[in-house]
Every structure is written in C-alpha cells, then in structure tokens.
Motif scaffolding. Structure first.
Motif, PDB file in Angstrom:
ATOM      1  N   SER A 122       4.182   0.696 -13.812  1.00 48.69           N
ATOM      2  CA  SER A 122       2.871   0.038 -13.805  1.00 48.69           C
ATOM      3  C   SER A 122       2.898  -1.360 -14.413  1.00 48.69           C
ATOM      4  CB  SER A 122       1.856   0.890 -14.576  1.00 48.69           C
ATOM      5  OG  SER A 122       2.032   0.755 -15.982  1.00 48.69           O
ATOM      6  N   GLU A 127      -0.645  -2.251 -13.049  1.00 47.83           N
ATOM      7  CA  GLU A 127      -0.764  -1.667 -11.712  1.00 47.83           C
ATOM      8  C   GLU A 127      -1.138  -0.191 -11.809  1.00 47.83           C
ATOM      9  OE1 GLU A 127      -0.361  -3.461  -9.016  1.00 47.83           O
ATOM     10  OE2 GLU A 127       0.537  -5.263  -9.878  1.00 47.83           O
ATOM     11  N   ARG A 173      -2.501   0.880  -2.187  1.00 43.69           N
ATOM     12  CA  ARG A 173      -1.890  -0.011  -3.180  1.00 43.69           C
ATOM     13  C   ARG A 173      -1.328   0.741  -4.384  1.00 43.69           C
ATOM     14  NH1 ARG A 173      -7.201  -3.584  -3.666  1.00 43.69           N
ATOM     15  NH2 ARG A 173      -7.979  -1.453  -3.429  1.00 43.69           N
ATOM     16  N   THR A 174      -1.566   2.047  -4.439  1.00 50.00           N
ATOM     17  CA  THR A 174      -1.077   2.847  -5.567  1.00 50.00           C
ATOM     18  C   THR A 174       0.435   3.021  -5.486  1.00 50.00           C
ATOM     19  OG1 THR A 174      -3.167   4.067  -5.673  1.00 50.00           O
ATOM     20  CG2 THR A 174      -1.269   5.055  -6.756  1.00 50.00           C
TER      21      THR A 174
END
Length: 203
Positions: A122, A127, A173-174
């Motif tokens: 992340s 993120e 977008r994960t």
C-alpha cells in the motif's frame, strides 16, 4: 506509523454457539493472536472493536498496547463496527494516520508477515490493498485483511448492518496480496475442530 490497525471483534458468533474471539489454541485466544499480529506488523494505534462479551474480550487483550472501542450497535452487523472504528480514527489525535488495516479474529492463516506485506504494498497507506484468495467455490475472493486509505473512510463511515468493505475492495484500482488458505475461517464447531487438530495452523 501511518497505518492504524482495526480488529473487528464485536460479533456474537451465532453459528459457532460460543464467542470465537475467546477460543484458544496453545493457550492463546483468537482475539489476542489477531491483535498481536497487528501490533507486530507495526500498526499504531491498534483499535479492537468490541461488543458481544465485551468485558471478557477486553480482558483477553489487556496485556497488549491496544485500545478497545465499544460498538453499542454490534448486533446490527459488521458494518457498524467498521463505521465505529472510522469515527474513532477521525479524531484529531489521529490526523497523521493515512490508512486503516482492517482484520478479523477468525482467519487463522493470517500472520504478521502477511499484514506487513499489505502495508508495504500500500506504500504505507497511500493505496488500497486487499487480500486475495480462492473462495469455497474456487472463484477469486478479494477481501480483508485490507488496507483502506483515508479517502475511503467517508464511505466506510456510512456502513451499516452486515455490509462490509467489499464494494470498495472490488474496485479495479485495488491492489492485492495473495493469502494462502484465506478461505478457511472459524464459523462452525467443525471448523474449530479442524483448526485445533493442526495446533492452530490451516488444516
């Protein structure tokens, strides 16, 4: 640290018939084990959201540097616990926190190393990152444990009932980190028997 830990430990364990948070293997309760993994992964603060059997769950993590947060609406479902956690993290004391790493007690294959991988992937909270594993039917699952950045928190604060963060996590977008045997959780007495037979490892 820029990532807070959120441990969902408020449920009533209806299918199991006893508090899963307080189940033990090798003398350690599930809630202590899960909270310790968040601490070891470097999360700070670590919030343990409690509801059913609140006093006993609080006592089970009293030796750890965590904060217990009561969810008075726990009977309405997991979504209320996530919303309660986000409300707590929106306090001015936590303005430096960039994301929340949300986890549960009943996924025994989760380790501190997996949580660290989520945080690193992340970019330390910048993120959204979820765990990825095969579901019971063999299909792909993208779910918790997951890191959800502050930009996601307004959506999380509106959750209610049994609604979790799945809608956000399914966004294209994960990012994901593979979790081996992530589909094994402790919902029934048979699950617990299989878990204890392997000394707390995945059967």
């Amino acid at each position: 640290m820029t990532v807070a830990g959120v441990l969902l430990a408020a449920g009533g364990s209806r299918r199991l018939g006893s508090p899963k948070q307080l189940l033990k293997v090798n003398g350690v309760t599930l809630v202590e084990r899960a909270a310790r993994h968040l601490v070891e992964a470097g999360c700070a603060p670590v919030l343990v959201i409690i509801g059913a059997d609140a006093a006993d769950v609080r006592d089970a993590v009293s030796m750890l540097a965590v904060q217990c947060v009561e969810n008075a609406d726990w009977e309405r479902g997991m979504g209320t616990s996530i919303a309660r956690a986000v409300t707590q993290l929106n306090d001015v004391r936590f303005t430096g926190i960039r994301a929340a790493l949300i986890a549960t007690c009943d996924m025994p294959t989760v380790t501190a190393d997996h949580l660290r991988s989520l945080i690193e992937t992340s970019n330390h909270g910048a993120e959204r990152v979820a765990s990825a594993y095969a579901g019971p039917d063999g299909g792909a699952v993208v779910g918790i444990p997951a890191v959800l950045p502050r930009a996601d928190w307004p959506t999380l604060a509106e959750l209610d009932g049994d609604q979790g963060a799945r809608g956000l996590l399914r966004d294209s977008r994960t990012l994901t980190v593979s979790l081996r045997h992530g589909n094994f959780d402790l919902d029934t007495p048979d699950d617990v028997a299989a878990w204890r037979a392997t000394d707390g490892a995945s059967p």
